[in-house]
Enzyme design. Structure first.
Site, PDB file in Angstrom:
ATOM      1  N   GLY A  95       2.229  11.525   4.147  1.00 19.91           N
ATOM      2  CA  GLY A  95       2.341  10.549   5.218  1.00 19.91           C
ATOM      3  C   GLY A  95       0.985  10.228   5.813  1.00 19.91           C
ATOM      4  O   GLY A  95       0.006  10.954   5.621  1.00 19.91           O
ATOM      5  N   CYS A  96       0.916   9.124   6.554  1.00 22.14           N
ATOM      6  CA  CYS A  96      -0.369   8.655   7.085  1.00 22.14           C
ATOM      7  C   CYS A  96      -0.898   9.557   8.199  1.00 22.14           C
ATOM      8  O   CYS A  96      -2.043  10.024   8.148  1.00 22.14           O
ATOM      9  CB  CYS A  96      -0.251   7.208   7.548  1.00 22.14           C
ATOM     10  SG  CYS A  96       1.135   6.881   8.655  1.00 22.14           S
ATOM     11  N   PHE A  97      -0.094   9.812   9.241  1.00 24.22           N
ATOM     12  CA  PHE A  97      -0.532  10.738  10.277  1.00 24.22           C
ATOM     13  C   PHE A  97      -0.815  12.111   9.666  1.00 24.22           C
ATOM     14  O   PHE A  97      -1.783  12.783  10.033  1.00 24.22           O
ATOM     15  CB  PHE A  97       0.541  10.884  11.367  1.00 24.22           C
ATOM     16  CG  PHE A  97       0.408   9.917  12.508  1.00 24.22           C
ATOM     17  CD1 PHE A  97      -0.800   9.724  13.167  1.00 24.22           C
ATOM     18  CD2 PHE A  97       1.522   9.209  12.952  1.00 24.22           C
ATOM     19  CE1 PHE A  97      -0.907   8.844  14.227  1.00 24.22           C
ATOM     20  CE2 PHE A  97       1.421   8.318  14.026  1.00 24.22           C
ATOM     21  CZ  PHE A  97       0.210   8.137  14.664  1.00 24.22           C
TER      22      PHE A  97
END
Length: 351
Positions: free
Chosen positions: A155-157
């Site tokens: 995921g990005c975060f």
């Protein structure tokens, strides 16, 4: 079906869900990748339409049309060497297990950009066709990615926070971590919602999912890989305590993580430099980092500050590139023995 004719020297790519932000970003990268040809881009709602009708910035860049499911009558491996799943969370498993796709995925490699195959279950990696998915953070699992058949893209975060903390975990130095992070509107996906309309987002910032963001599990899992005694704050009072924010910009993530650390500042920086010395896209900066330095690139920039007995680790990425499609291409490059940076050495929008 002439569009699927293969240049055997190149990796043939199939994209499932090409109309959204991550699918569009993947197309933008891959049409200029020297070792890739895009075999098909599947979109149920746009079948037959030019890709540039949906991704208007690609006018003049590609003549690809979106493919419908009825055109893919054989196994996916007949058309492509690797399948990118750019679909919503929960939709990747549904797609792979759908009756119409049963038996079509054998012999093909898969990179899933959703969260469906990231989390271990009772300490065991999720599998498909009895083969495990490898968590696709190259700075952590590069050797396993090279030999993987299936990869779960982070995921990005999760990517930004992990890259800020992995060196400390490798030295067993993580204590309670307090992180804040801000993301652009593209992190919410292309479908409109009350918090993604321009009139709401402009000149506005809002915290959301305080201390309960879904990426905390994913992050804790990776940090425990290097530091087994690190805990998951969603099930314990200790671990990573994360508050995300929505920002009034389109793309990019900026994270600040605070924790106790007795090392001197030069020792912390030496630890970070040593950990990332062989990583082509993660860089440790002695100066404060700006999000503008990484937008439109596959880079992560990290800067560490020491104040008394605490450190603050700042890490920043582009959520659509290093946080999604760029990292997916980086994983593909590793899986196929290509130059790790092929197609993703991109220029930042500094101004």
């Amino acid at each position: 079906m002439a569009e699927y004719a293969s240049q055997q020297s190149k990796v043939r790519v199939g994209i499932i869900g090409g109309a959204g932000y991550t699918g569009g970003e993947l197309i933008r990268i891959l049409i200029n990748h020297p070792d890739v040809e895009i075999a098909f881009v599947l979109s149920k709602s746009n079948a037959g339409k030019p890709v540039s009708d949906v991704h208007a910035d690609l006018v003049g860049e590609t003549g690809l049309n979106f493919t419908g499911e009825e055109e893919l009558t054989d196994t996916f491996a007949a058309y492509a060497d690797v399948l990118f799943l750019c679909v919503g969370h929960g939709d990747a498993k549904q797609f792979l297990n759908a009756p119409e796709n049963s038996g079509k995925t054998g012999g093909i490699r898969i990179i899933d950009l959703s969260q469906d195959f990231r989390l271990h279950v009772n300490g065991v990696r999720p599998t498909f066709l009895d083969t495990p998915f490898i968590y696709g953070l190259p700075e952590l699992n590069k050797a396993e990615i090279r030999t993987a058949k299936y990869v779960a893209n982070p995921g990005c975060f999760a990517t930004s926070i992990q890259l800020g903390l992995l060196p400390l975990a490798s030295a067993g130095l993580l204590t309670d971590v307090y992180s804040t992070g801000i993301t652009g509107s593209t992190g919410a996906g292309q479908s409109l919602s009350p918090t993604s309309h321009f009139s709401w987002r402009a000149n506005n910032i809002q915290a959301y999912k305080g201390l309960q963001h879904q990426h905390v599990k994913e992050i804790s899992q990776s940090l425990q890989q290097l530091q087994p005694d690190f805990q998951n704050a969603l099930t314990s009072s200790k671990g990573l305590h994360f508050v995300p924010w929505r920002g009034d910009f389109t793309r990019g993530i900026y994270i600040s993580s605070t924790l106790d650390c007795t090392l001197a500042e030069h020792e912390v920086n030496a630890l970070y430099q040593a950990f990332y010395k062989d990583q082509p896209f993660t860089f440790v900066s002695e100066k404060m980092v700006d999000m503008k330095q990484v937008v439109n690139t596959n880079k992560c920039l990290v800067h560490v500050e020491k104040v008394q007995q605490k450190i603050v680790v700042h890490s920043t990425i582009d959520n659509l590139v290093k946080g999604a499609s760029g990292q997916a291409v980086q994983n593909m490059n590793l899986m196929f023995g290509l130059d790790e940076g092929a197609g993703i050495r991109l220029k930042a929008n500094a101004f």
